[in-house]
Design a protein around this motif. Structure first.
Motif, short mmCIF file in Angstrom:
data_model
loop_
_atom_site.label_atom_id
_atom_site.label_comp_id
_atom_site.label_asym_id
_atom_site.label_seq_id
_atom_site.Cartn_x
_atom_site.Cartn_y
_atom_site.Cartn_z
N THR A 295 -38.79 39.33 19.52
CA THR A 295 -38.22 39.96 18.32
C THR A 295 -37.99 38.92 17.22
N PHE A 296 -38.18 37.65 17.52
CA PHE A 296 -38.06 36.57 16.53
C PHE A 296 -36.65 36.39 15.97
N ASN A 297 -35.64 37.06 16.54
CA ASN A 297 -34.27 36.84 16.09
C ASN A 297 -33.89 35.38 16.24
N CYS A 298 -34.34 34.75 17.34
CA CYS A 298 -33.95 33.36 17.61
C CYS A 298 -34.53 32.42 16.58
N THR A 299 -35.82 32.64 16.22
CA THR A 299 -36.44 31.77 15.22
C THR A 299 -35.72 31.92 13.88
N ASP A 300 -35.35 33.15 13.53
CA ASP A 300 -34.63 33.37 12.27
C ASP A 300 -33.26 32.70 12.29
N ALA A 301 -32.62 32.70 13.47
CA ALA A 301 -31.24 32.23 13.54
C ALA A 301 -31.13 30.72 13.60
N CYS A 302 -32.17 30.04 14.08
CA CYS A 302 -32.03 28.60 14.36
C CYS A 302 -31.72 27.81 13.10
N PRO A 303 -30.54 27.14 13.06
CA PRO A 303 -30.19 26.36 11.87
C PRO A 303 -31.01 25.08 11.74
N ARG A 304 -31.74 24.71 12.80
CA ARG A 304 -32.55 23.51 12.75
C ARG A 304 -34.01 23.84 12.47
N GLY A 305 -34.31 25.11 12.27
CA GLY A 305 -35.68 25.50 11.94
C GLY A 305 -36.66 25.36 13.09
N ILE A 306 -36.17 25.37 14.33
CA ILE A 306 -37.08 25.32 15.47
C ILE A 306 -37.80 26.65 15.59
#
Lengths: 252, 140
Positions: free
Chosen positions: A223-234
């Protein structure tokens, strides 16, 4: 004398203007509250202020009972991940000017972990999953007498996932993790990726056993929620997909 | 004066963090792969099926008992329909299984929802397979 003073008058356009910003904060104090509830606080802030500054001001000037974790305040320690306007971010990396201050800014604890007080959650389930993927170098053979050398290309393979600061923003933005705390969550898989794709590491078989589990990488719904949330842009979802591919072909 | 007693923080769901260790199973891996492969195959099977049934000469108007009987006289269409039935049912069942795993919170709810799912899927697969193989064009 009067003429000199006139020369240094700063034009009003250049001066930063503080404006009143309302924060709608989800409060929960276990000693008094049955259920969490929303409370509004209005304070004057500059557009360049961080949300963390706002929380510090509210705690210092308006309500000393407000609790949140903070440490470095510069996006490195990963203590102050919270849900700001419904998105997981670090309070210290979110500036007021990037938010819509016409409406109240909502601030609440990250979801999916047991709420202890206000912004503070129990991070133990998160770190339990982290420990399970063996986030340390597992070398093979004799210890060399010098450093373990690695080519620049080999280093680049896992460069993205070395940036993780364990703030839990990704794991607690994952809808699968919200409903099923058994899932390892993106952060643990990122930690595993860091070592699986390290040419000096040979613990793939051991980590595979964990990640191939019922609650491992196959629960990911991209769902890409994690990519959107990562403050380090991982690119978290990409890392998870790379682990899936490694599991299917049994080869890193 | 004694310190106020504070209850332990509310814990997240009833299930604990302990995991089964030592039990290796590739089931989730294969089910994930199956979803991708069956999905690709189904695109061709289902779209082809819809094209033949709804668009080619006359579309749905020409479908009747004789049409079905004529189609199933050929082993090609028997295999096509049987493959489509099995892949669609297993693909759908596996999808529903993951949705139940994602959204049902209590173990009891999960168990019973999955039981209903497996029984109904098994029933439809068996019935469909039976019809494809034992279809008698001279019936009635």
């Amino acid at each position: 004398m009067a003429a000199v003073v006139e020369e240094v008058v700063v034009t009003e356009v250049d001066a930063p203007v503080a404006s009143d910003v309302t924060f709608r904060i989800r409060r929960f104090i276990p000693e008094f509250d049955e259920e969490p509830h929303w409370e509004d606080y209005t304070i004057a802030l500059y557009p360049t202020d961080r949300v963390l500054t706002a929380l510090d001001k509210i705690k210092g000037e308006l309500d000393g009972t407000l609790s949140f974790r903070r440490s470095c305040g510069h996006g490195i320690c990963g203590s102050d991940a919270m849900r700001i306007n419904g998105r997981n971010r670090l309070a210290c990396k979110t500036l007021v000017k990037d938010l819509d201050i016409k409406k109240p800014i909502t601030v609440e604890a990250i979801k999916g972990l047991p709420l202890e007080k206000d912004m503070i959650v129990d991070m133990e389930p998160f770190f339990a999953a982290y420990r399970q993927v063996l986030p340390f170098l597992i070398p093979e053979g004799h210890d060399p007498t010098r450093e373990r050398l690695q080519s620049a290309e080999d280093r680049a393979r896992f460069d993205d996932t070395t940036k993780c600061i364990l703030c839990a923003a990704c794991t607690t933005s994952c809808p699968v993790y919200w409903t099923d705390g058994q899932y390892f969550g993106p952060a643990a898989i990122v930690a595993a990726h860091r070592f699986i794709f390290d040419s000096r590491d040979s613990g793939f078989e051991q980590r595979l056993e964990v990640l191939n589990d019922k609650e491992g990488v196959w629960r990911c719904r991209t769902t890409f929620n994690c990519t959107d949330a990562c403050p380090r842009g991982i690119e978290v979802t990409k890392a998870i997909q790379e682990v899936k591919r490694a599991l299917i072909f049994r080869r890193v | 004066m004694s310190a106020p007693s504070i209850d332990a923080p509310r814990s997240f769901s009833g299930r604990s963090m302990n995991r089964r260790n030592g039990q290796r199973s590739n089931f989730e891996l294969y089910s994930w792969l199956f979803m991708r492969i069956s999905g690709i195959v189904l695109v061709f099977l289902v779209l082809g099926h819809l094209f033949i049934m709804n668009i080619l000469d006359g579309g749905v108007q020409r479908i009747n008992f004789a049409f079905v009987a004529g189609r199933w006289a050929s082993p090609f269409w028997q295999v096509w329909d049987l493959t489509m039935l099995w892949l669609a049912m297993l693909h759908g069942t596996n999808g529903m299984r993951t949705i139940i795993n994602d959204y049902a919170e209590r173990d009891q709810t999960r168990f019973w929802l999955k039981m209903i799912l497996y029984v109904s899927a098994g029933f439809i697969i068996l019935l469909g397979t039976l019809v494809v193989f034992t279809f008698d064009p001279n019936i009635g």
